[in-house]
Design an enzyme around this catalytic site. Structure first.
Site, PDB file in Angstrom:
ATOM      1  N   GLU A 209     -42.424  49.023 -27.739  1.00 41.69           N
ATOM      2  CA  GLU A 209     -42.728  49.769 -28.541  1.00 41.69           C
ATOM      3  C   GLU A 209     -42.673  51.387 -28.740  1.00 41.69           C
ATOM      4  O   GLU A 209     -42.688  52.963 -28.071  1.00 41.69           O
ATOM      5  CB  GLU A 209     -44.089  50.505 -27.089  1.00 41.69           C
ATOM      6  N   GLU A 318     -48.029  38.861 -26.969  1.00 42.03           N
ATOM      7  CA  GLU A 318     -48.671  39.079 -25.671  1.00 42.03           C
ATOM      8  C   GLU A 318     -50.584  38.411 -26.686  1.00 42.03           C
ATOM      9  O   GLU A 318     -51.059  39.755 -27.007  1.00 42.03           O
ATOM     10  CB  GLU A 318     -48.512  40.799 -25.800  1.00 42.03           C
TER      11      GLU A 318
HETATM   12  C1  GLA Z   1     -48.047  46.189 -23.502  1.00 42.32           C
HETATM   13  C2  GLA Z   1     -46.568  46.132 -22.738  1.00 42.32           C
HETATM   14  C3  GLA Z   1     -46.895  44.705 -21.749  1.00 42.32           C
HETATM   15  C4  GLA Z   1     -48.205  45.010 -21.425  1.00 42.32           C
HETATM   16  C5  GLA Z   1     -49.510  45.382 -22.158  1.00 42.32           C
HETATM   17  C6  GLA Z   1     -50.550  45.497 -21.117  1.00 42.32           C
HETATM   18  O1  GLA Z   1     -48.229  45.364 -24.824  1.00 42.32           O
HETATM   19  O2  GLA Z   1     -45.573  45.223 -23.796  1.00 42.32           O
HETATM   20  O3  GLA Z   1     -46.201  44.947 -21.263  1.00 42.32           O
HETATM   21  O4  GLA Z   1     -48.043  45.749 -20.466  1.00 42.32           O
HETATM   22  O5  GLA Z   1     -48.884  46.873 -22.396  1.00 42.32           O
HETATM   23  O6  GLA Z   1     -50.840  44.990 -20.020  1.00 42.32           O
END
Ligand code: GLA
Length: 405
Positions: A209, A318
């Protein structure tokens, strides 16, 4: 006149043959139409349970469905890893996992030991690996791949790590010292995993990020509340990848990982271009925290294709899809899951996108970070886990429609 018993037997035989249809060989029996009668079933006290229409799926699992296409992963906490019932499901359904939090800097950095060793630890922070040992051991013993998440992130990295004397509130340290700490941190984490669990980590999220249109600089490199940027500058991303490549034993790919990639595709590609040029990155992880309102073709497939066309591998790292509280919530969610898997599988099979894994961000809604919006494939209560319609979507159940408008 009285008949002999043998005569009676003969009569009985003829009658029996007539009723049993056992007529002479070769004769063509003409069926006598039998008047039909409505049969009303007698209600029984216990209604017979309707057989579960999905029972044919009981011994089908995600990892087998996508065997040879891509790995199927799940985010796990060390708590879930200790839950026997949950791990039975994990063993069946998945062949990859990501630690939800345990591998983040806030959990690997040992402030007490680092402070105790200061100033010798100035550029050599002390790390503790106890929180990831059970998971990595499970992975090694059961043939799982693990995504290493994450080496350099503005969040979940404690502020004290950036100060001159490792105490929160002290002045921030110099660029040189911070680069040395970053290098030491990346080296220690990678070496620990590579030495003790060889081959288990197959992808590292080296930087997480770092591109953000809201708080970013003129190139959208995340600046606000980002102590990596504040101490090192915008090139912290390039250094992180340089160090990761330097210490990698070559068994894992190096990834940049981000959310809402559809909003910032070009900015991400711009930020990564020099790193790619230097040969220090292999792929882009698309987090894919989605909602049922998202258009999968635009938000996932087309973005992945663009990254792939620019020469990157892609992973969905994710995945979760939140639902809104509508009557069609389950249906919409299963449809969206089906679309994600359909697009990605086809793109992999026809050689469009080199995608290694799709990871679901949580085993059940209860342990999801967005649990009130029920975003994943299982629901659970205590030790009871149940597949949701979303699971059938992920399996591409042919009875689920998959279209969007
Ligand atoms: C981001 C992070 C993850 C996690 C999510 C929330 O996407 O990359 O590691 O912390 O937020 O669960």
């Amino acid at each position: 006149m009285k008949r002999k018993p043998s005569a009676w037997i003969a009569v009985l035989l003829v009658v029996a043959m007539a009723f049993s249809g056992c007529t002479k060989k070769g004769a063509d029996p003409t069926p006598t139409p039998v008047p039909t009668e409505e049969i009303t079933p007698t209600p029984t006290e216990e209604p017979t349970p309707t057989p579960d229409p999905k029972s044919e799926w009981d011994d089908k699992f995600l990892k087998d469905r996508y065997d040879g296409v891509f790995k199927i992963g799940v985010a796990l906490s060390s708590q879930t890893i200790r839950n026997v019932k949950a791990m039975e499901i994990v063993k069946n359904e998945f062949n990859s996992f990501t630690f939800g939090n345990e591998m983040k800097a806030e959990n690997l950095l040992d402030q007490a030991a680092t402070l105790a060793g200061y100033p010798d630890t100035n550029t050599e922070p002390v790390l503790k690996f106890i929180g990831i040992q059970n998971g990595l051991t499970f992975a090694m013993n059961n043939g799982y791949g693990v995504r290493g998440h994450t080496l350099c992130w503005y969040s979940q990295t404690p502020a004290w790590f950036f100060t001159e004397d490792y105490k929160a509130g002290s002045p921030l340290c110099s660029r040189e010292v911070m680069l040395a700490r970053l290098e030491s941190y990346i080296r220690q984490v990678m070496e620990y995993c590579q030495t003790n669990y060889p081959g288990v980590i197959y992808a590292w999220d080296v930087v997480n990020e770092a591109v953000d249109p809201q708080t970013g600089d003129e190139n959208y490199i995340r600046k606000g509340k980002n102590l990596w940027y504040e101490t090192i500058g915008p090139d912290f991303i390039q250094y992180a990848f340089e160090y990761a490549r330097k210490y990698s034993d070559g068994t894992a790919d190096l990834y940049y990982n981000d959310y809402n990639c559809y909003e910032k595709t070009d900015w991400i590609l711009k930020a990564l271009a020099p790193i790619k040029e230097a040969g220090n990155i292999d792929g882009i992880g698309m987090q894919c925290h989605l909602s049922t309102g998202d258009n999968i073709q635009n938000h996932v497939y087309k973005v992945a294709k663009k990254f792939s066309d620019a020469g990157y591998k892609v992973e969905i790292t994710e995945l979760d899809i939140t639902v809104t509280d509508s009557g069609y919530a389950d249906k919409m969610q299963s449809m969206k899951y089906k679309l994600v898997f359909q697009y990605m599988e086809q793109a992999k099979l026809n050689g469009e996108i080199d995608i290694d894994s799709v990871t679901i961000w949580g085993l059940s809604d209860t342990d999801s970070w967005r649990s009130s919006q029920k975003p994943v494939l299982y629901k659970s209560a205590g030790s009871q886990f149940e597949r949701k319609p979303a699971w059938y979507g992920a399996m591409q159940d042919p009875s689920i429609d998959a279209f969007e408008w």
